[in-house]
Design an enzyme around this catalytic site. Structure first.
Site, PDB file in Angstrom:
ATOM      1  N   ASP A 119       0.802  -1.225   0.000  1.00  0.00           N
ATOM      2  CA  ASP A 119       0.000   0.000   0.000  1.00  0.00           C
ATOM      3  C   ASP A 119       0.837   1.278   0.000  1.00  0.00           C
ATOM      4  OD1 ASP A 119      -2.554  -1.085  -0.256  1.00  0.00           O
ATOM      5  OD2 ASP A 119      -2.575  -1.652   1.861  1.00  0.00           O
ATOM      6  N   ASP A 149      -6.817  -5.074  -4.459  1.00  0.00           N
ATOM      7  CA  ASP A 149      -6.573  -3.672  -4.087  1.00  0.00           C
ATOM      8  C   ASP A 149      -5.274  -3.142  -4.690  1.00  0.00           C
ATOM      9  OD1 ASP A 149      -7.802  -5.469  -2.256  1.00  0.00           O
ATOM     10  OD2 ASP A 149      -7.862  -3.963  -0.684  1.00  0.00           O
TER      11      ASP A 149
HETATM   12  N1  GLY Z   1      -7.200  -1.885   0.844  1.00  0.00           N
HETATM   13  C1  GLY Z   1      -7.912  -2.333   1.975  1.00  0.00           C
HETATM   14  C2  GLY Z   1      -9.350  -2.004   1.917  1.00  0.00           C
HETATM   15  O1  GLY Z   1      -9.875  -1.628   0.903  1.00  0.00           O
HETATM   16  O2  GLY Z   1      -9.981  -2.128   2.949  1.00  0.00           O
END
Ligand code: GLY
Length: 378
Positions: free
Chosen positions: A99, A157
């Site tokens: 992330d 994600d």
């Molecule tokens: N990337 C983690 C979520 O969308 O909760």
């Protein structure tokens, strides 16, 4: 973009309310890093325990969007303060995950794009190298998380993180960044997008061979269900990979994903459920999925020919309006704008139907996109 008079008026009115609310929040919150407000008040995630959190870029992204749209320097100052605080996370690459895209596209990369700040460019390239370092060359995927039993895990994600690699390629000319992004996008297309247009959240590969092994339980209802925010990440992520690479198959994927999302959101008045394939009760919505999917659809609308655009533009506006009208809190004295956000299906009622900072970010981006006032974060 051609909006109906009624929709154009709604967007203008909503932008006015956003400016008032975000200005009041900015004066109160400053360069603290917010996530979910408790009793209408944000706390601060810039502590050593919380600074690595994946959501820590969204407030900064809001500040850059506001600076770009209004020219008010208070937003720039807050964004710069947050960017410096994130250095604590950048200093220890063992604690951040894939992330880094969400965290530094919204902070350092936005700063560099808007102001040319060289220090920010260095931060962005450092973050991109951490992301590239998570690449598994035999498996051709980017590792999502750090625990040692998840070395081969990939999540949908991450399609929102790979734009950091496209940016690093643009800045340095080093094709490895882009190669990694494309290999990862291809791998996810094969193993996370289902033939019926829905998506998996997580896939576990054998980290030595790259072979698919199983689908772990996700943030949605179960491994075979249809988690709406994950699906929204896929829509926007493939639209962005198309923008950065020109590969037509990514645009086709984004369109098919958008059609599935719109068909499902229409079942509940364009306010999407947390999971499109969960039991009828309890009814859990996720407003954040609506806003992220809306941004993805507005990105698709820019890429398709004229007669295709209304499907995506109207779809985005329908979701934006329905979701904002159901869940927005415009009280200036309370933190958090868009209620109705849900972190995950099984994580407890205190994380269901709450305001979450990324819901506010994507709502702001969607409104600014509709006004042609957004800055490009991705
Ligand atoms: N990337 C983690 C979520 O969308 O909760």
């Amino acid at each position: 973009m051609k909006l109906s008079a009624e929709n154009a008026a709604w967007v203008e009115e909503t932008w006015k309310k956003l400016q008032e609310k975000i200005s009041a929040e900015a004066d109160r919150v400053g360069d603290r890093i917010p996530y979910i407000p408790e009793n209408g008040k944000y706390s601060d995630c810039s502590t050593p325990e919380k600074i690595n959190g994946w959501t820590n870029g969204f407030w900064v992204g809001m500040m850059w969007q506001m600076y770009h749209a209004t020219g008010d320097k208070k937003y720039l100052e807050i964004a710069r303060g947050c960017e410096k605080k994130l250095d604590m996370a950048l200093a220890d690459g063992t604690k951040v995950s894939h992330d880094v895209g969400f965290m530094w596209l919204h902070s350092a990369v936005a700063d560099y794009r808007l102001t040319g700040n060289e220090e920010s460019k260095v931060r962005g390239l450092h973050a991109a190298s951490l992301l590239a370092g998570r690449y598994n060359p035999d498996g051709e995927f980017i590792r999502a998380w750090n625990p040692s039993d998840r070395i081969g895990w990939v999540i949908i994600d991450c399609m929102m993180n790979v734009p950091l690699l496209y940016w690093a390629y643009d800045v340095t000319g080093d094709p490895r960044y882009k190669q990694i992004a494309l290999h990862h996008a291809d791998k996810c297309m094969k193993d996370l997008l289902r033939p019926d247009g829905s998506t998996y959240h997580i896939v576990a590969f054998n980290p030595n061979t790259g072979e698919k092994e199983w689908y772990p339980d996700p943030q949605g209802y179960n491994a075979e269900s249809s988690w709406s925010r994950g699906h929204a990440w896929a829509i926007y992520g493939y639209a962005l990979s198309y923008k950065h690479s020109g590969k037509q198959e990514y645009l086709e994927a984004a369109k098919a994903l958008a059609h599935y999302f719109l068909a499902n959101a229409a079942q509940t008045g364009y306010v999407p459920l947390l999971d499109f394939r969960a039991p009828a009760e309890p009814v859990y919505y996720d407003s954040t999925a609506a806003m992220c999917a809306a941004c993805g659809m507005l990105e698709i609308a820019q890429a398709v020919p004229e007669f295709e655009k209304p499907l995506y533009e109207n779809g985005a506006v329908n979701m934006l309006k329905a979701t904002a009208e159901k869940f927005c809190n415009w009280k200036l004295e309370e933190d958090g704008i868009l209620g109705g956000g849900s972190v995950a299906y099984h994580r407890g009622e205190d994380q269901i139907h709450v305001p979450i900072i990324y819901g506010d970010y994507f709502m702001l981006e969607a409104v600014l996109r509709l006004l042609d006032k957004d800055c490009f974060i991705w």
